[in-house]
Scaffold this motif. Structure first.
Motif, mmCIF file in Angstrom:
data_model
loop_
_atom_site.group_PDB
_atom_site.id
_atom_site.type_symbol
_atom_site.label_atom_id
_atom_site.label_comp_id
_atom_site.label_asym_id
_atom_site.label_seq_id
_atom_site.Cartn_x
_atom_site.Cartn_y
_atom_site.Cartn_z
ATOM 1 N N ILE A 203 1.435 -12.277 7.187
ATOM 2 C CA ILE A 203 1.811 -11.968 6.667
ATOM 3 C C ILE A 203 3.229 -12.704 6.188
ATOM 4 O O ILE A 203 4.293 -12.362 7.751
ATOM 5 C CB ILE A 203 2.219 -10.671 6.068
ATOM 6 N N VAL A 204 3.951 -13.159 5.486
ATOM 7 C CA VAL A 204 5.709 -13.984 5.271
ATOM 8 C C VAL A 204 6.572 -12.947 4.306
ATOM 9 O O VAL A 204 5.937 -13.095 3.247
ATOM 10 C CB VAL A 204 5.619 -15.571 5.239
ATOM 11 N N VAL A 205 7.439 -12.454 4.883
ATOM 12 C CA VAL A 205 8.391 -11.449 3.963
ATOM 13 C C VAL A 205 9.516 -12.515 4.041
ATOM 14 O O VAL A 205 10.585 -13.018 5.062
ATOM 15 C CB VAL A 205 8.319 -10.304 4.063
ATOM 16 N N VAL A 206 10.280 -12.945 2.729
ATOM 17 C CA VAL A 206 10.786 -13.504 2.556
ATOM 18 C C VAL A 206 12.169 -13.239 2.421
ATOM 19 O O VAL A 206 12.308 -12.305 0.575
ATOM 20 C CB VAL A 206 10.455 -14.807 1.128
ATOM 21 N N GLY A 207 13.112 -12.921 2.840
ATOM 22 C CA GLY A 207 14.579 -12.788 2.700
ATOM 23 C C GLY A 207 15.910 -11.786 3.451
ATOM 24 O O GLY A 207 14.995 -12.131 4.925
ATOM 25 N N ALA A 208 16.711 -11.887 3.716
ATOM 26 C CA ALA A 208 17.381 -10.611 4.438
ATOM 27 C C ALA A 208 18.185 -9.143 4.347
ATOM 28 O O ALA A 208 18.352 -9.106 4.655
ATOM 29 C CB ALA A 208 18.517 -11.767 5.217
ATOM 30 N N SER A 209 17.563 -9.206 3.410
ATOM 31 C CA SER A 209 18.195 -7.925 3.005
ATOM 32 C C SER A 209 17.401 -6.393 2.654
ATOM 33 O O SER A 209 16.539 -6.567 3.501
ATOM 34 C CB SER A 209 18.230 -7.797 1.286
ATOM 35 N N HIS A 210 18.456 -5.291 2.381
ATOM 36 C CA HIS A 210 17.224 -4.051 2.537
ATOM 37 C C HIS A 210 15.686 -3.774 1.630
ATOM 38 O O HIS A 210 15.060 -3.905 2.517
ATOM 39 C CB HIS A 210 18.453 -3.027 2.232
ATOM 40 N N SER A 211 16.143 -4.694 1.273
ATOM 41 C CA SER A 211 14.048 -5.405 0.389
ATOM 42 C C SER A 211 13.844 -5.112 1.658
ATOM 43 O O SER A 211 12.153 -5.365 1.529
ATOM 44 C CB SER A 211 14.556 -5.551 -0.320
ATOM 45 N N ALA A 212 13.700 -6.905 2.196
ATOM 46 C CA ALA A 212 13.220 -6.966 2.684
ATOM 47 C C ALA A 212 12.481 -6.448 3.980
ATOM 48 O O ALA A 212 11.483 -6.742 4.250
ATOM 49 C CB ALA A 212 13.910 -8.461 3.321
ATOM 50 N N LEU A 308 5.564 -21.458 5.142
ATOM 51 C CA LEU A 308 5.362 -20.717 3.560
ATOM 52 C C LEU A 308 3.573 -21.338 3.618
ATOM 53 O O LEU A 308 3.108 -20.427 3.687
ATOM 54 C CB LEU A 308 6.327 -20.716 2.815
ATOM 55 N N ARG A 309 3.612 -22.339 3.454
ATOM 56 C CA ARG A 309 2.403 -23.070 3.536
ATOM 57 C C ARG A 309 1.549 -22.305 4.735
ATOM 58 O O ARG A 309 0.128 -22.264 4.740
ATOM 59 C CB ARG A 309 2.378 -24.431 3.929
ATOM 60 N N GLY A 310 1.630 -22.293 5.579
ATOM 61 C CA GLY A 310 1.200 -21.438 6.462
ATOM 62 C C GLY A 310 0.660 -19.576 6.572
ATOM 63 O O GLY A 310 0.426 -19.649 7.900
ATOM 64 N N ALA A 311 0.840 -19.452 5.485
ATOM 65 C CA ALA A 311 0.750 -17.854 5.633
ATOM 66 C C ALA A 311 -0.276 -17.507 4.995
ATOM 67 O O ALA A 311 -1.398 -18.951 3.921
ATOM 68 C CB ALA A 311 2.280 -17.474 4.897
ATOM 69 N N ASP A 312 -1.043 -16.344 5.121
ATOM 70 C CA ASP A 312 -1.979 -16.242 4.519
ATOM 71 C C ASP A 312 -1.945 -15.237 2.974
ATOM 72 O O ASP A 312 -2.413 -14.921 1.454
ATOM 73 C CB ASP A 312 -2.646 -14.886 4.633
ATOM 74 N N VAL A 313 -0.331 -14.698 3.282
ATOM 75 C CA VAL A 313 0.474 -14.171 1.623
ATOM 76 C C VAL A 313 1.569 -14.454 1.606
ATOM 77 O O VAL A 313 2.190 -14.242 2.879
ATOM 78 C CB VAL A 313 -0.369 -12.800 1.417
ATOM 79 N N VAL A 314 2.641 -14.410 0.617
ATOM 80 C CA VAL A 314 3.748 -14.210 0.891
ATOM 81 C C VAL A 314 4.663 -13.071 -0.327
ATOM 82 O O VAL A 314 3.833 -12.999 -1.380
ATOM 83 C CB VAL A 314 4.110 -15.283 0.570
ATOM 84 N N ILE A 315 5.208 -12.457 0.641
ATOM 85 C CA ILE A 315 5.883 -11.376 -0.034
ATOM 86 C C ILE A 315 7.632 -11.092 -0.130
ATOM 87 O O ILE A 315 8.576 -11.848 0.611
ATOM 88 C CB ILE A 315 5.680 -9.710 0.702
ATOM 89 N N ALA A 316 8.015 -11.588 -1.558
ATOM 90 C CA ALA A 316 9.892 -12.504 -1.865
ATOM 91 C C ALA A 316 10.137 -11.252 -2.138
ATOM 92 O O ALA A 316 10.162 -10.175 -2.522
ATOM 93 C CB ALA A 316 9.345 -13.734 -3.124
ATOM 94 N N ALA A 317 11.799 -10.956 -1.084
ATOM 95 C CA ALA A 317 12.697 -10.090 -1.384
ATOM 96 C C ALA A 317 13.607 -10.347 -2.135
ATOM 97 O O ALA A 317 14.839 -10.757 -1.321
ATOM 98 C CB ALA A 317 12.657 -9.043 -0.306
ATOM 99 N N THR A 318 12.648 -10.982 -2.917
ATOM 100 C CA THR A 318 14.735 -12.405 -3.880
ATOM 101 C C THR A 318 15.484 -12.162 -5.235
ATOM 102 O O THR A 318 15.855 -12.854 -5.845
ATOM 103 C CB THR A 318 13.617 -13.680 -4.067
ATOM 104 N N GLY A 319 15.333 -10.685 -4.987
ATOM 105 C CA GLY A 319 16.497 -10.276 -6.551
ATOM 106 C C GLY A 319 15.380 -9.587 -7.188
ATOM 107 O O GLY A 319 14.484 -10.440 -7.458
ATOM 108 N N TYR A 320 16.377 -10.026 -8.482
ATOM 109 C CA TYR A 320 15.925 -9.197 -10.292
ATOM 110 C C TYR A 320 16.970 -9.941 -10.942
ATOM 111 O O TYR A 320 18.353 -10.469 -10.356
ATOM 112 C CB TYR A 320 16.098 -7.827 -10.179
#
Length: 421
Positions: A203-212, A308-320
């Motif tokens: 599982i890959v989480v994208v971001g460096a924020s509180h949400s990530a 990213l290509r090696g992940a089974d699922v990506v969760i993006a904390a990339t804002g609104y």
């Protein structure tokens, strides 16, 4: 009702924050007397409660931030004695569950609705999606899929936001066949075991924020039995918030003594940095207490794409991005809004600006996804939009109130020095 002075698109936390600010500033009685219309696309309070701040995580700020803007002798004063307010107050400078903040917002909304019947010039239209807003000779007209248009001197956009997924992220995961989620989906009150693919191990989480980090925290808690490898993929460095430069130095944080310190609070990385539980989790990861979690700083796009290509699922904390209806001039030409980083550009007085950075008189914006230009809130090195209920009820709300007050006084022929207490 005759032509209202002001109309607001949205009846969620951003709208309530503006009303709280107007109440504290003594401006709310004039708004209610001269005509106020609120348009809300959701039909009922329950739908509103489930939106907005109703996240299954703690706040990234002090509990007191959610109460400080409410006047103790104004229309919203009874809310300070409500059960949500008492629970929040008891937390002091600690974080507070955002579901509790959602209940506080519901109390504020309920208090305002109770006052609606006492003000014949206040109208709240439910189930009423705003399709387009156009300039008129003396203000702005809101158009809807059903019902007549509404014209007012002032129009405020406060309709919340939509999760943002960058096109490159969509392309890469789409080509690789990797499921892509936004943090919005995982941080609401949901069962992650059912939300994530059953076979997801990487599982890959994208971001460096509180949400990530909130996503990471929830994954660690929700998937204790799974043999999972969690990766936090971040392009920008991870920062921690410190309440003073001395505390940042003591913690070994590297920072610029001018660019990275908020002049209004003295805090280091006030908006870039992690607070509370997210900060603690980051420090635990650095100390090796979560061996299943890997931090990957990937400023190189090719390296990030391989992860990213090696992940089974990506969760993006990339804002609104803010929910903005179509905007047009009186002649029907589209109006395109400028950007402040990833947010819609709002000038220091709260007016939306076009791509040429020209303010649109009488069209104001507030809430998540709107980036108001300011000189003293947040560290100068921060490129994003300063957000938070205390910002919306405080500096942002105050700026909009000043603009509304100025227009009111000009219409009434009153001196601009009139005091509102």
């Amino acid at each position: 009702m005759s032509r209202p002075f002001c109309q607001i698109v949205g009846f969620g936390p951003a709208c309530i924050s503006l009303l709280v600010s107007a109440d504290r500033r003594g401006l709310l009685p004039d708004l209610l007397a001269r005509g106020l219309v609120i348009h809300e696309r959701r039909a009922g309070d329950e739908e509103l409660l489930l939106a907005g701040a109703n996240y299954d995580i703690p706040s990234n700020s002090d509990a007191s931030d959610f109460l400080d803007g409410i006047s103790a002798d104004g229309l919203f004063a009874p809310v300070l004695d409500s059960a949500p307010a008492r629970l929040i107050r008891a937390r002091g400078t600690q974080s507070v569950p955002l579901q509790l903040v959602a209940l506080l917002t519901a109390e504020l909304r309920r208090t305002f609705l109770d006052a609606a019947g006492r003000h014949p010039n206040l109208h709240i239209h439910r189930g009423h999606a705003t399709r387009e807003i156009t300039q008129s000779s003396s203000g702005w007209e809101a158009h809807f899929d059903n019902g007549p248009c509404v014209e007012s001197r002032i129009a405020v956009l406060a309709a919340g936001s939509t999760p943002h997924l960058a096109p490159d992220l969509r392309r890469i995961t789409g080509e690789a066949g990797v499921p892509l989620l936004h943090s919005e989906e995982t941080l609401r009150p949901v069962d992650l075991q059912n939300l994530l693919p059953e076979n997801a191990r990487r599982i890959v989480v994208v971001g460096a924020s509180h949400s990530a980090f909130s996503v990471l925290h929830k994954l660690i808690e929700a998937l204790p039995e799974r043999d999972t490898a969690l990766t936090l993929l971040h392009r920008t460095p991870i920062r921690r918030m410190h309440r003073s430069a001395a505390l940042a130095e003591a913690a070994g944080e590297t920072f610029d003594p001018v660019a990275d310190i908020c002049p209004s609070s003295g805090r280091v990385f006030r908006f870039q940095g992690l607070y509370t539980r997210s900060k603690a989790l980051y420090e635990q990861i650095l100390a090796g207490r979560h061996p299943a979690v890997t931090l990957r700083h990937c400023p190189d796009p090719a390296e990030a794409e391989a992860v990213l290509r090696g992940a089974d699922v990506v969760i993006a904390a990339t804002g609104y991005r803010p929910n903005i209806p179509l905007l047009a001039t009186a002649a029907g030409r589209p109006i395109r809004i400028g950007r402040n980083g990833s947010a819609a550009l709002v000038d220091a007085s709260g007016h939306l600006c076009d791509t040429q950075k020209r303010a649109l008189p009488g069209l104001l914006g507030i809430g998540l996804g709107f980036g108001r230009i300011r000189s003293d809130i947040g560290e100068p090195s921060y490129r994003g939009a300063a957000v938070g209920i205390n910002i919306f009820q405080g500096p942002d709300g105050d700026a909009l109130c000043d603009s509304i007050l100025s227009t009111l006084q000009q219409q009434a022929g009153e001196p601009l020095g009139k005091e509102y207490s």
